[in-house]
Design a protein around this motif. Sequence first.
Motif: not given
Ligand code: FAD
Length: 508
Positions: A311, A365-366, A403-404, A308, A267, A273, A398-400, A250, A411, A392
């Motif tokens: 951010w 999308a990541h 956090v969104e 987690i 992840s 979450l 995951d969008a609420f 990761f 950002m 978004y």
């Molecule tokens: P991983 O890359 O595996 O990261 C682990 C965990 O870290 C995530 O599950 C998440 O809970 C947390 N995390 C990581 N980055 C962020 C961040 N910037 N803000 C908050 N938590 C974070 N995350 C959401 O949960 N909901 C959204 O609506 C959302 N909208 C986003 C919109 C934009 C434009 C951007 C740039 C980011 C957004 N994120 C959002 C943050 C992040 O992109 C996602 O949490 C992440 O892609 C989820 O995939 P993962 O579980 O595989 O994350």
Amino acid sequence: MNRHLRFVLGDQLTRGVSSLADLDPARDIVLMVEVEAEARYVPHHKQKIAFLLAAMRHFAKALRAEGIRVDYVRLNEAGNTQSFTGELARAVARHAPASVIVTEPGEWRVREMMADWAETLPVPVHIREDDRFFCSHAEFAALGRARKTGRMEFFYREMRRRTGLLMRGDAPEGGQWNFDPENRRSLPRGLRVPSRRRFTPDALTREVIDLVAARFGGHFGDLEPFGWAVTRADALRALDHFIEDTLPGFGDYQDAMKAGEDFLFHSLISPYLNCGLLTAREVCARAEEAFRSGAAPINAVEGFIRQILGWREFVRGLYWAEMPGYAGSNHLGATGDLPAMYWTGDTPMRCMAECIGATRRHAYAHHIQRLMVTGNFALLAGVAPAQIEQWYLAVYADAFEWVELPNVHGMVMHADGGRLGSKPYAASGAYIDRMSDYCKGCAFDPKIKRGPGACPFNYLYWNFLIENETVLSANPRLAMPYRTLARMPAAQRTEIVADATAFLAGLP
Ligand code: FAD
Ligand code: DLZ
Ligand code: SF4
């Protein structure tokens, strides 16, 4: 009899959620409602609706298996008023409870509804704090007042100290707070990307999928194949799989992107979450354990925990501290319409087509795809913040809004004037080329800066800096590009603006 009605929302599917804390199974009733208003306040991706409704139905089933009485209103049930307020009022009439107990919601608009319930329902409404987060509203406010902790990095360090996560006494584990510079490798050729565990829908989930197909068929995104976990047991399996197979890689490849690889080393736990099937505390504890047992390196575990504990908690604190005004700011005065390609995926820009394609296929999308491709484009194209925020909020499972909104408004769009990040993450095609293989099969060339064949990110980037010169040029973090711009011949600036204007005007 003092019977309480405990209202559990679709993103509160945690057995230990505060509204259920002192539940008396012999007396109390848990209310859960499927309502159309929640599926339509933005047109959610079909998989997101199916995921939440299936997770809700399985959660209700698990509560019933414990002997708890659950009043569960299905979407298609006769008499369903299709709104939280309407269904809560009907349930209060049905059960005549002594009070309604609910955990605070994740969105401002629902918080406002709750304030109305307290005024209009004939019984008291107790709104409890959501203690599934590491940082309470009060702690966040106090930290914000403290020196420096108004920024994510310092907030995060303080949270490490308070929780003891990845700490060795008073010092950070590994001797550094942050291993971010070690999290930016591009993918080596031939690197094996772990295959991901997906979950076959059971009969209950299939019913929901059919319901969503019939009722929300016109919404964006593929409904099937549907592979999300919808029970706590399966979400825990998904977490195990991540910790064992994926977490070690990761850290290194957190910022990488590859065509056809929609998940890489991420992840995929954010939907779990955010709806409550997993808790942030258990996820961070599992990651820390992997570090302590030697199963995962520090740069991976620190990078993951930072997302987690840092951010996720920071954006949540910021959202509640700044709402409702936060959503209304528009620091860069952007007013453009969201291009149709965000919904169709139809574009010769391969990076955009890949990221929108992944979004359509998985409601996922990541991070770097969201930030540096679809987000970066919206920023450079001057899309109105509210329009890209709606997108978004609609398309990701995951969008609420809690956090969104900070992620998109702050950002990505810098619409908050720097409350979240000190500069916009604007980038040209060179960044996407370095971090992905998208450019190889693209109709455009990231090395060409202007004219036909040039990567649109190149001239859009400079055009963005030109358009926002009065607002951004004093930002010390943008000093370098603005120095380059100052040296740029006037004719070149004119060409850039012309290329950008023509490109944006030609977008459907
Ligand atoms: P991983 O890359 O595996 O990261 C682990 C965990 O870290 C995530 O599950 C998440 O809970 C947390 N995390 C990581 N980055 C962020 C961040 N910037 N803000 C908050 N938590 C974070 N995350 C959401 O949960 N909901 C959204 O609506 C959302 N909208 C986003 C919109 C934009 C434009 C951007 C740039 C980011 C957004 N994120 C959002 C943050 C992040 O992109 C996602 O949490 C992440 O892609 C989820 O995939 P993962 O579980 O595989 O994350
Ligand atoms: C997103 C969503 C959807 C699509 N449907 C429901 C639902 O039918 N019932 C429910 O309780 N919650 C749903 N949700 C999640 C809510 O939108 C979420 O609880 C609020 O936005 C508060 O964060
Ligand atoms: Fe995207 Fe530009 Fe690369 Fe094409 S050349 S994939 S538009 S960054």
